[in-house]
Design a protein around this motif. Structure first.
Motif, PDB file in Angstrom:
ATOM      1  N   MET A  79       0.827  -1.194   0.000  1.00  0.00           N
ATOM      2  CA  MET A  79       0.000   0.000   0.000  1.00  0.00           C
ATOM      3  C   MET A  79       0.865   1.249   0.000  1.00  0.00           C
ATOM      4  SD  MET A  79      -2.798  -1.183   2.848  1.00  0.00           S
ATOM      5  CE  MET A  79      -3.480  -2.857   2.820  1.00  0.00           C
ATOM      6  N   THR A  80       0.273   2.333  -0.396  1.00  0.00           N
ATOM      7  CA  THR A  80       0.986   3.612  -0.365  1.00  0.00           C
ATOM      8  C   THR A  80       1.102   4.139   1.045  1.00  0.00           C
ATOM      9  OG1 THR A  80      -1.089   4.791  -0.783  1.00  0.00           O
ATOM     10  CG2 THR A  80       0.257   4.244  -2.704  1.00  0.00           C
ATOM     11  N   ASP A  81       0.231   3.653   1.959  1.00  0.00           N
ATOM     12  CA  ASP A  81       0.343   4.054   3.364  1.00  0.00           C
ATOM     13  C   ASP A  81       1.609   3.440   3.983  1.00  0.00           C
ATOM     14  OD1 ASP A  81      -2.114   5.314   3.119  1.00  0.00           O
ATOM     15  OD2 ASP A  81      -3.216   3.527   3.755  1.00  0.00           O
ATOM     16  N   THR A 103      -8.059   3.219   0.035  1.00  0.00           N
ATOM     17  CA  THR A 103      -6.679   3.677   0.016  1.00  0.00           C
ATOM     18  C   THR A 103      -6.105   3.416  -1.367  1.00  0.00           C
ATOM     19  OG1 THR A 103      -4.545   3.526   1.149  1.00  0.00           O
ATOM     20  CG2 THR A 103      -5.738   1.461   0.797  1.00  0.00           C
ATOM     21  N   ARG A 104      -4.803   3.605  -1.500  1.00  0.00           N
ATOM     22  CA  ARG A 104      -4.119   3.340  -2.765  1.00  0.00           C
ATOM     23  C   ARG A 104      -3.155   2.179  -2.554  1.00  0.00           C
ATOM     24  NH1 ARG A 104      -5.265   5.659  -7.573  1.00  0.00           N
ATOM     25  NH2 ARG A 104      -3.149   6.429  -8.008  1.00  0.00           N
ATOM     26  N   CYS A 105      -3.183   1.207  -3.483  1.00  0.00           N
ATOM     27  CA  CYS A 105      -2.286   0.050  -3.418  1.00  0.00           C
ATOM     28  C   CYS A 105      -1.311   0.091  -4.588  1.00  0.00           C
ATOM     29  CB  CYS A 105      -3.092  -1.243  -3.440  1.00  0.00           C
ATOM     30  SG  CYS A 105      -4.052  -1.494  -1.927  1.00  0.00           S
ATOM     31  N   VAL A 117     -10.445  -1.655   1.145  1.00  0.00           N
ATOM     32  CA  VAL A 117      -9.781  -2.595   2.071  1.00  0.00           C
ATOM     33  C   VAL A 117     -10.682  -2.831   3.278  1.00  0.00           C
ATOM     34  CG1 VAL A 117      -7.754  -3.008   3.507  1.00  0.00           C
ATOM     35  CG2 VAL A 117      -7.513  -1.784   1.321  1.00  0.00           C
ATOM     36  N   ILE A 136      -9.116  -7.148  -0.121  1.00  0.00           N
ATOM     37  CA  ILE A 136      -8.749  -5.959  -0.905  1.00  0.00           C
ATOM     38  C   ILE A 136      -9.373  -6.083  -2.298  1.00  0.00           C
ATOM     39  CG2 ILE A 136      -6.865  -4.568  -1.808  1.00  0.00           C
ATOM     40  CD1 ILE A 136      -5.069  -5.743   0.380  1.00  0.00           C
TER      41      ILE A 136
END
Length: 517
Positions: A79-81, A103-105, A117, A136
């Motif tokens: 993930m970008t997190d 979110t962004r993966c 997610v 996801i």
């Protein structure tokens, strides 16, 4: 594509992303097989610290990485997190029993995609946290569609914000669903104040009770009275003030039922402008009458001098005869009667002049045409007969009444007749003919002279302001005449005479004589 069974130690009877896993090995194996082959999403298990223990075949489709290569990796790497945010998400899941977020993966080929997610904490048999289940789903297409829709809506709103007409959308129960920026400016309501309310809040009280009935009747019968056609109605602002608007209504069917879109244009400025134009036209017409009066002043002075001189002579003769014999007294009475008649004649001349010059109101009514023409002729031909002008009338019996403003039509006739008299000033034959003829719903009135005629090149410009064939003319008479005739719904034009001279024609709406009552 590799697949991995769910760790047996995880399941005595525990919660998973797909519910509660049974304890028997066969059912656990079936569940593991199902999780492995779910193709529309990635299913992963991690330990409490986020280290991947299991991932299904859908993981490779989403992330482009073989499942066995992800075992032992931190799930935050997908993930970008960062790892800190991933830990916060797991803590939220523990508190809420499950947590879902967007979110962004990251795909192995580079680039990120939008993902939905879901994190579910999984306890062991002793109730202590043993793992986390991740589900996801790639929502890139959905988010792209949402962005396109948002952009489309933003574009539509920007367009509607610049449209000068107010737009109000209502449903088939009369409730407001949309209120444009122009509508906010027009009615002084904010959109949030009116959405969900009945549209009759924008109407005067006496219109409200009928509006819902109109919608109900249309929905029931399909009979269109306003749909697709504009009409003038009265609207009501937030402060209670009422104003005229032009309303056009369109209809459409949406997924939630039938909707109606009203386009509303404020007519307040337009009506004020129209009233001002009418006032200016009345002023111009009045100025034209004053101008015409000036040109007739010297002739009228001569015409009035005759009856006034006669009155003085008759009264002087009567004074002399009052002391004589009875026969002379009878002659004196005759003289006084004649003086009275001349006084009435002088008064009639003044009355006609005052009626012609008076401003008055623009009042159209059914008028008998022959007396109207005869009165105008007497006024315009004052002094003309001494110059050798002969007047003729040919009246169509079917052209007996017009719907018009009497004074204004007489102004047109006086102007045309006096122009004709002036045009015949040096003519050997000075014949003036006034005719009427019924032509359908209109009546044509013609003024024909035997004067010098009109140059054909000047005819198209005759009725323009300041266009004149006279050396000392202002060129307003025919322009004012055209304004009056066209305001009555008619037209005015000129032609070269059949033999000599010129012909001026204009039309007025015909009216039945019985409608005068």
């Amino acid at each position: 594509m590799a697949s991995f069974p769910l760790p047996p130690a995880m399941f005595t009877r525990v919660a998973t992303p797909f519910g509660t896993a049974p304890a028997d090995p066969e059912t656990r194996e079936a569940l593991a097989l199902f999780a492995t082959h779910v193709a529309d999403r990635a299913v992963l298990l991690t330990d409490p610290d986020g280290v991947i223990l299991f991932c299904n075949d859908g993981t490779e489709l989403l992330f482009g990485r073989e499942p066995q290569l992800l075992i032992g990796c931190d799930i935050a790497g997908l993930m970008t997190d960062d790892a800190r945010q991933a830990r916060i998400d797991r803590e939220r899941a523990i508190k809420a029993a499950t947590v879902r977020f967007e979110t962004r993966c990251l795909h192995i080929a580079g680039g990120a995609f939008d993902a939905d997610v879901t994190i579910t904490p999984i306890p062991g048999a002793d109730g202590r946290l043993r793992a986390f289940g991740y589900s996801i789903v790639d929502i890139g297409d959905r988010k792209a569609a949402e962005r396109r829709l948002a952009e489309s809506e933003a574009h539509m709103r920007s367009v509607l914000a610049t449209v000068p007409d107010a737009m109000v959308v209502i449903d088939d129960r009369g409730r407001i669903r949309s209120f444009s920026a122009a509508a906010e400016r027009l009615f002084s309501y904010r959109e949030a104040e009116v959405v969900g309310s009945n549209v009759d809040m924008l109407m005067p009280p006496d219109h409200r009770a009928r509006h819902d009935a109109y919608i109900t009747r249309y929905v029931r019968t399909g009979e269109q009275r306003i749909i697709g056609a504009g009409r003038i109605v009265v609207a009501r602002r937030k402060d209670g003030s009422e104003f005229p608007v032009e309303l056009s209504v369109g209809e459409a069917n949406s997924g939630n039922g039938r909707i109606f879109t009203g386009f509303i244009r404020d007519l307040s400025d337009k009506q004020r402008a129209e009233r001002r134009v009418r006032e200016l036209q009345d002023e111009l017409i009045h100025v034209g009458r004053l101008s015409a009066m000036g040109t007739m002043a010297s002739t009228l002075a001569h015409e009035l001098n005759q009856p006034l001189t006669a009155i003085a002579a008759y009264l002087e003769a009567a004074r002399r005869l009052t002391g004589e014999a009875a026969a002379d007294r009878a002659r004196a009475l005759e003289a006084m009667d004649a003086a009275g008649r001349e006084a009435v004649r002088a008064g009639e001349i003044v009355r006609r002049l005052r009626s012609f010059v008076a401003r008055g109101e623009n009042e159209r009514r059914v008028e008998p045409l022959v007396p109207l023409i005869e009165d105008a002729s007497r006024l315009a031909l004052t002094g003309a007969r001494e110059s050798g002008v002969r007047a003729f009338h040919r009246f169509d019996p079917a052209a007996d009444h017009v719907f018009a403003d009497r004074v204004q039509v007489q102004q047109v006739l006086v102007n045309l007749i006096r122009n004709a008299v002036e045009a015949m000033g040096d003519a050997e034959v000075a014949d003036l003919t006034i005719t009427t003829r019924r032509e359908g719903e209109m009546i044509r009135i013609s003024v024909i002279d035997t004067g010098a005629g009109l140059p054909s090149g000047q005819i198209p410009r005759l009725f323009e302001a300041f266009a004149t064939t006279k050396a000392d003319g202002l060129g307003l008479g025919l322009s004012i005449s055209r304004t009056i005739v066209e305001a009555h719904g008619g037209r005015i034009w000129a032609e070269v005479g059949a033999v000599s001279g010129s012909m001026f024609h204009f039309t007025l709406p015909a009216a039945r004589s019985d409608s005068a009552s």
